[in-house]
Scaffold this motif. Structure first.
Motif, PDB file in Angstrom:
ATOM      1  N   ALA A  32       6.631  -4.982  -1.562  1.00 52.67           N
ATOM      2  CA  ALA A  32       5.282  -4.520  -1.903  1.00 52.67           C
ATOM      3  C   ALA A  32       5.144  -3.011  -1.707  1.00 52.67           C
ATOM      4  O   ALA A  32       4.540  -2.317  -2.537  1.00 52.67           O
ATOM      5  CB  ALA A  32       4.255  -5.261  -1.050  1.00 52.67           C
ATOM      6  N   ILE A  33       5.712  -2.505  -0.621  1.00 53.32           N
ATOM      7  CA  ILE A  33       5.637  -1.064  -0.356  1.00 53.32           C
ATOM      8  C   ILE A  33       6.374  -0.284  -1.442  1.00 53.32           C
ATOM      9  O   ILE A  33       5.903   0.758  -1.915  1.00 53.32           O
ATOM     10  CB  ILE A  33       6.211  -0.748   1.042  1.00 53.32           C
ATOM     11  N   GLU A  34       7.524  -0.796  -1.875  1.00 53.22           N
ATOM     12  CA  GLU A  34       8.280  -0.130  -2.940  1.00 53.22           C
ATOM     13  C   GLU A  34       7.528  -0.175  -4.265  1.00 53.22           C
ATOM     14  O   GLU A  34       7.504   0.806  -5.018  1.00 53.22           O
ATOM     15  CB  GLU A  34       9.650  -0.786  -3.094  1.00 53.22           C
ATOM     16  N   LEU A  35       6.899  -1.305  -4.555  1.00 52.47           N
ATOM     17  CA  LEU A  35       6.199  -1.462  -5.830  1.00 52.47           C
ATOM     18  C   LEU A  35       4.954  -0.586  -5.919  1.00 52.47           C
ATOM     19  O   LEU A  35       4.645  -0.034  -6.977  1.00 52.47           O
ATOM     20  CB  LEU A  35       5.807  -2.928  -6.036  1.00 52.47           C
ATOM     21  N   PHE A  36       4.232  -0.456  -4.798  1.00 53.25           N
ATOM     22  CA  PHE A  36       2.946   0.244  -4.829  1.00 53.25           C
ATOM     23  C   PHE A  36       3.000   1.633  -4.205  1.00 53.25           C
ATOM     24  O   PHE A  36       2.098   2.446  -4.431  1.00 53.25           O
ATOM     25  CB  PHE A  36       1.872  -0.604  -4.137  1.00 53.25           C
ATOM     26  N   GLY A  37       4.020   1.907  -3.406  1.00 56.17           N
ATOM     27  CA  GLY A  37       4.147   3.224  -2.795  1.00 56.17           C
ATOM     28  C   GLY A  37       3.025   3.554  -1.834  1.00 56.17           C
ATOM     29  O   GLY A  37       2.666   4.726  -1.671  1.00 56.17           O
ATOM     30  N   LYS A  38       2.464   2.522  -1.192  1.00 59.09           N
ATOM     31  CA  LYS A  38       1.339   2.727  -0.278  1.00 59.09           C
ATOM     32  C   LYS A  38       1.548   1.933   1.004  1.00 59.09           C
ATOM     33  O   LYS A  38       2.297   0.954   1.031  1.00 59.09           O
ATOM     34  CB  LYS A  38       0.027   2.293  -0.942  1.00 59.09           C
ATOM     35  N   LYS A  39       0.868   2.354   2.055  1.00 53.41           N
ATOM     36  CA  LYS A  39       0.950   1.639   3.322  1.00 53.41           C
ATOM     37  C   LYS A  39       0.217   0.303   3.222  1.00 53.41           C
ATOM     38  O   LYS A  39      -0.689   0.124   2.394  1.00 53.41           O
ATOM     39  CB  LYS A  39       0.335   2.475   4.440  1.00 53.41           C
TER      40      LYS A  39
END
Length: 260
Positions: free
Chosen positions: A205-212
């Protein structure tokens, strides 16, 4: 989940836990998971439906009108996540249900059937088969999966099996979907059972969205895991700077104790 909040508010999103293995009275409990997502200005989304009609009973207690649900997302084909679908057929509405096609396959835990009777409800819903890795459900709510299995300490329980092409084989839950709510300054990540590994899912999820990750909530499927593995999982989750973690359903008591 006892003595914990069943309603979580973050920014413009409200999450209501409608089904979980343990909920405080007067709410009903069962082995299963269902969560209602209401985001200001967007359609209402239901993620999973538990095993029976418990999620409907609890929605009534909360004063939530499930007929206003626009979209349903099913994380995977097990009875404790999709079993409640048949109880929605009395609403007189053909709900739109998002899922991956392997959710329809016969599921087993050893010799015990753990799927549902999809044939009996096939005409009662508008099923939307997801083929892409990431799908936009509303303006800011997404379904994604299956998560890439990258590490060497998380994999689905080998007791779970699925019938593919007439043969019973190990189930790697290639249909497993997770839900993300994009809050702009971070994401809310909701997991059904995390059969493919909670760390795999979070990192995906972090890789897909680039957010914390502001909130991680749902089933982590760690209830059978040894303390050493759970301690490792918690250590990695903390390194990922997740603001709030709420393990539910199949997560087990030990991870809740370690997180305290």
């Amino acid at each position: 989940m006892k003595n914990a909040s069943t309603t979580i508010n973050i920014s413009s999103s409200t999450l209501t836990i409608l089904c979980n293995d343990e909920l405080n009275p007067p709410l009903h409990s069962e082995h299963g998971f269902s969560i209602l997502i209401e985001k200001s200005g967007e359609p209402t989304v239901l993620f999973d439906t538990g095993t029976t009609d418990v999620f409907i009973k609890n929605a009534f207690i909360f004063g939530k009108d499930l007929s206003k649900v626009e979209y349903i997302v099913i994380s995977h084909g097990h009875y404790d996540h999709a079993g409640g679908l048949k109880y929605l057929t009395t609403f007189g509405k053909k709900f739109k249900v998002f899922l991956r096609k392997d959710a329809f396959l016969p599921k087993y835990s050893g010799e015990r059937f753990t799927g549902i009777d999809w044939e009996s409800i096939k005409d009662a819903f508008e099923f939307v088969i997801i083929n892409e890795k990431l799908v936009k459900i509303t303006n800011s709510i997404y379904a994604f999966g299956p998560a890439w299995m990258k590490n060497n300490f998380e994999e689905p329980d080998p007791n779970f099996q699925v019938i593919k092409n007439g043969e019973k084989v190990r189930d790697f839950f290639e249909e497993e979907l997770n839900l993300v709510i994009d809050e702009g300054d971070g994401i809310i990540l909701i997991t059904g059972c995390a059969h493919r590994g909670i760390i795999n899912i979070v990192q995906d999820a972090i890789e897909l969205f680039g957010k914390k990750v502001r909130l991680l909530i749902g089933g982590f499927h760690l209830y059978k895991s040894p303390r050493e593995k759970i301690q490792m999982v918690v250590s990695i989750l903390r390194q990922l700077s997740i603001e709030q973690i709420i393990p539910l359903h199949c997560s087990g008591e030990l991870i809740r104790e370690i997180l305290l």
